[in-house]
Design an enzyme around this catalytic site. Structure first.
Site, PDB file in Angstrom:
ATOM      1  N   CYS A 114       0.830  -1.204   0.000  1.00 29.28           N
ATOM      2  CA  CYS A 114       0.000   0.000   0.000  1.00 29.28           C
ATOM      3  C   CYS A 114       0.870   1.262   0.000  1.00 29.28           C
ATOM      4  O   CYS A 114       1.443   1.611  -1.017  1.00 29.28           O
ATOM      5  CB  CYS A 114      -0.993  -0.039   1.167  1.00 29.28           C
ATOM      6  SG  CYS A 114      -2.343   1.163   0.982  1.00 29.28           S
ATOM      7  N   HIS A 218      -3.491  -5.152   0.486  1.00 28.63           N
ATOM      8  CA  HIS A 218      -2.985  -5.523   1.808  1.00 28.63           C
ATOM      9  C   HIS A 218      -2.962  -7.049   1.969  1.00 28.63           C
ATOM     10  O   HIS A 218      -3.895  -7.628   2.546  1.00 28.63           O
ATOM     11  CB  HIS A 218      -3.856  -4.895   2.900  1.00 28.63           C
ATOM     12  CG  HIS A 218      -3.600  -3.452   3.122  1.00 28.63           C
ATOM     13  ND1 HIS A 218      -2.701  -2.990   4.055  1.00 28.63           N
ATOM     14  CD2 HIS A 218      -4.108  -2.360   2.505  1.00 28.63           C
ATOM     15  CE1 HIS A 218      -2.670  -1.673   4.019  1.00 28.63           C
ATOM     16  NE2 HIS A 218      -3.511  -1.264   3.085  1.00 28.63           N
ATOM     17  N   GLU A 220      -1.467  -8.781   4.055  1.00 32.65           N
ATOM     18  CA  GLU A 220      -1.479  -9.185   5.467  1.00 32.65           C
ATOM     19  C   GLU A 220      -2.899  -9.322   6.001  1.00 32.65           C
ATOM     20  O   GLU A 220      -3.109  -9.946   7.063  1.00 32.65           O
ATOM     21  CB  GLU A 220      -0.671  -8.190   6.315  1.00 32.65           C
ATOM     22  CG  GLU A 220      -1.403  -6.945   6.757  1.00 32.65           C
ATOM     23  CD  GLU A 220      -1.578  -5.891   5.668  1.00 32.65           C
ATOM     24  OE1 GLU A 220      -2.220  -4.850   5.938  1.00 32.65           O
ATOM     25  OE2 GLU A 220      -1.071  -6.096   4.543  1.00 32.65           O
TER      26      GLU A 220
END
Length: 254
Positions: A114, A218, A220
């Site tokens: 990001c 993202h 994660e």
């Protein structure tokens, strides 16, 4: 089995815990650490520091993750501040730009997430769209404040990203209101949103331990470990090559 040390950059923000209502803190959502750990690496948090030590820090790492967070100061790419852009964070901008420069110079594998993708683009001389248009009914980039969304991205055939994720359209976790505008020197787009927004960038790297890749989404926040696993594998390859330069006689991206 050897697990490479992967540095992950952090936020620098006021926070409270226990009896302490507001302290300046270096913070990182635990999902970033979990992403590295589940992919075979050891996560080390890298709070903002003096940019002059960035090269020394990077030299001790197997790989680097530049995490998400607030907007990059528009002055870093020669633009006026849009009212919808976050207030500047000069300490973090300077630190992470120095880390990126050191990683690229030393050939340390790099994954930007990001904000990390936007910073890589700025580090290479590119600029950013400070606010994406808001479209009603659109599978947008951050349709609900403070909540991750999912939208499709289309990998570009022939890129390192496509070699890792394939070329089929896939849904990814997302939250951003800025994006890459003009690509920095040497960067190529690795994926696009259907609306044309660049969703991944990379520097072509042919060394067996080489990886310089960043995504606007993202990972994660999802369950797909392939990007982080590629970072860890690149760190392992780089270590093996340093120990035995004859281990690789030829290589190709992917």
């Amino acid at each position: 089995m050897f697990r490479p040390l992967i540095g992950v950059t952090t936020y620098l923000v006021p926070a409270g815990w226990g009896v302490w209502t507001e302290q300046q803190a270096a913070l990182l959502p635990v999902q970033y650490c979990a992403l590295v750990q589940q992919s075979g690496g050891i996560a080390a948090m890298l709070p903002p520091d003096d940019p002059s030590v960035a090269a020394d820090v990077v030299s001790r790492l197997g790989g680097l993750v530049v995490s998400g967070g607030p907007d990059v100061d528009p002055r870093r790419y020669g633009a006026e501040h849009d009212p919808r852009t976050d207030p500047p964070g000069p300490e973090r901008d300077a630190w992470e730009l120095a880390l990126i420069a050191a990683a690229l110079e030393q050939g340390v594998p790099l994954l930007g997430i990001c904000r990390g993708m936007q910073l890589l683009n700025v580090a290479c001389g590119g600029d950013l769209v400070q606010h994406l248009p808001e479209v009603v009914g659109h599978a947008g980039h951050s349709p609900t404040r403070g909540a991750y969304a999912a939208h499709p991205v289309i990998p570009v055939p022939g890129t390192r990203l496509a070699s890792l994720l394939g070329t089929a359209t896939l849904d990814v976790p997302t939250y951003h209101h800025q994006a890459v505008h003009r690509l920095g020197a040497g960067l190529i787009a690795g994926a696009y949103h259907p609306d044309g927004t660049v969703e991944a960038v990379e520097l072509p790297v042919e060394a067996p331990g080489g990886l310089a890749l960043a995504v606007q989404w993202h990972p994660e926040q999802g369950t797909d470990l392939r990007l982080a696993q590629a970072l860890v594998q690149a760190a392992l390859n780089r270590r093996e090559l340093a120990e035995d330069p004859g281990a690789y006689t030829a290589c190709a991206p992917g």
